[in-house]
Scaffold this active site. Structure first.
Site, PDB file in Angstrom:
ATOM      1  N   PHE B  74      -1.159  -6.689  -1.003  1.00  0.00           N
ATOM      2  CA  PHE B  74      -0.822  -6.645  -2.424  1.00  0.00           C
ATOM      3  C   PHE B  74       0.219  -6.813  -2.692  1.00  0.00           C
ATOM      4  O   PHE B  74       1.428  -6.884  -2.063  1.00  0.00           O
ATOM      5  CB  PHE B  74      -1.284  -4.921  -2.599  1.00  0.00           C
ATOM      6  CG  PHE B  74      -0.607  -3.951  -1.911  1.00  0.00           C
ATOM      7  CD1 PHE B  74       0.688  -3.535  -2.494  1.00  0.00           C
ATOM      8  CD2 PHE B  74      -0.652  -3.491  -0.729  1.00  0.00           C
ATOM      9  CE1 PHE B  74       1.431  -2.406  -1.865  1.00  0.00           C
ATOM     10  CE2 PHE B  74       0.079  -2.691   0.010  1.00  0.00           C
ATOM     11  CZ  PHE B  74       1.257  -1.964  -0.729  1.00  0.00           C
ATOM     12  N   PHE B  76       3.742  -5.815  -3.827  1.00  0.00           N
ATOM     13  CA  PHE B  76       4.183  -6.502  -2.921  1.00  0.00           C
ATOM     14  C   PHE B  76       4.266  -5.910  -1.785  1.00  0.00           C
ATOM     15  O   PHE B  76       5.535  -5.438  -1.250  1.00  0.00           O
ATOM     16  CB  PHE B  76       5.742  -7.022  -3.461  1.00  0.00           C
ATOM     17  CG  PHE B  76       5.303  -7.807  -4.884  1.00  0.00           C
ATOM     18  CD1 PHE B  76       5.070  -8.951  -5.284  1.00  0.00           C
ATOM     19  CD2 PHE B  76       5.711  -6.712  -6.033  1.00  0.00           C
ATOM     20  CE1 PHE B  76       4.916  -9.580  -6.465  1.00  0.00           C
ATOM     21  CE2 PHE B  76       5.438  -7.522  -7.240  1.00  0.00           C
ATOM     22  CZ  PHE B  76       5.279  -8.695  -7.489  1.00  0.00           C
TER      23      PHE B  76
END
Lengths: 57, 155
Positions: B74, B76
């Protein structure tokens, strides 16, 4: 055009054609060596990359 | 069609080389299972957290020193992060994305795949050497792309 005059034109064409020397091939020695060098380079780099892939696995 | 003798030779060599490459790759793929990372499985990217196996991400032992590591990518980061495995472990990474396209790469190994939302990427690697292996995102995914990384610790 009748058949006789057609025959005459064909003979004319035959006469004007340049004389070719049969069985004389161009020398491709240089081309052959260049192709072999390029081929060797491609094969060597292919196996180089393949080796890298195998060793990292 | 008339061909020069040299032309015949180099055409044969070229065709032979292509045939050799295809045979080697076929043996690798079909007999040894060395195929590119799979993108065959699909998933609803909006329901990653509710879909198995991504509802319980983590390391799962599936055999003697063989593991499955389910990871969600995802912006980050990766979940879970910093996973520990023993030396010699054969780890199959199973990952998908919750948002945008991410990368999944362990530098110095063959582990390198794109992580696409809606697709499940699988890739297997055996960790023969102990150490701390970096997993990083190599597809620009947004403002925090440079911090998107985690580690596999091999002991």
């Amino acid at each position: 055009m009748n058949l006789q005059s057609q025959h005459q034109t064909q003979q004319k064409v035959k006469k004007t054609q340049p004389k070719t020397q049969p069985n004389q091939e161009p020398s491709l020695k240089g081309t052959f060596i260049s192709v072999l060098l390029l081929g060797a380079f491609i094969v060597a780099t292919w196996f180089g990359v393949f080796n890298l892939f195998i060793n990292r696995g | 069609m008339h061909l020069h003798r040299y032309e015949k030779i180099w055409l044969m060599l070229g065709t032979g080389a292509l045939a050799l490459f295809i045979v080697i790759l076929s043996v690798n793929a079909f007999a040894m299972g060395m195929t590119p990372p799979s993108h065959m499985e699909m998933i609803d990217p909006k329901k990653v957290d509710q879909t198995a196996p991504f509802d319980k991400p983590g390391l799962k032992k599936i055999g003697p020193n063989e593991y499955e590591l389910v990871m969600v990518s995802f912006a980050f980061g990766y979940q879970p992060g910093n996973v520990e495995v023993p030396k010699g472990a054969k780890v199959t990474f199973i990952t998908t994305s919750k948002d945008v396209v991410h990368g999944f790469q362990i530098p110095g190994t063959n582990v390198n795949t794109m992580v696409l939302p809606g697709h499940v990427s699988k890739i297997t690697h055996t960790f023969d050497e102990p150490g701390k292996f970096l997993i990083l995102c190599n597809e620009y995914c947004g403002a925090g792309h440079q911090i998107m990384a985690t580690h596999v610790i091999v002991k």
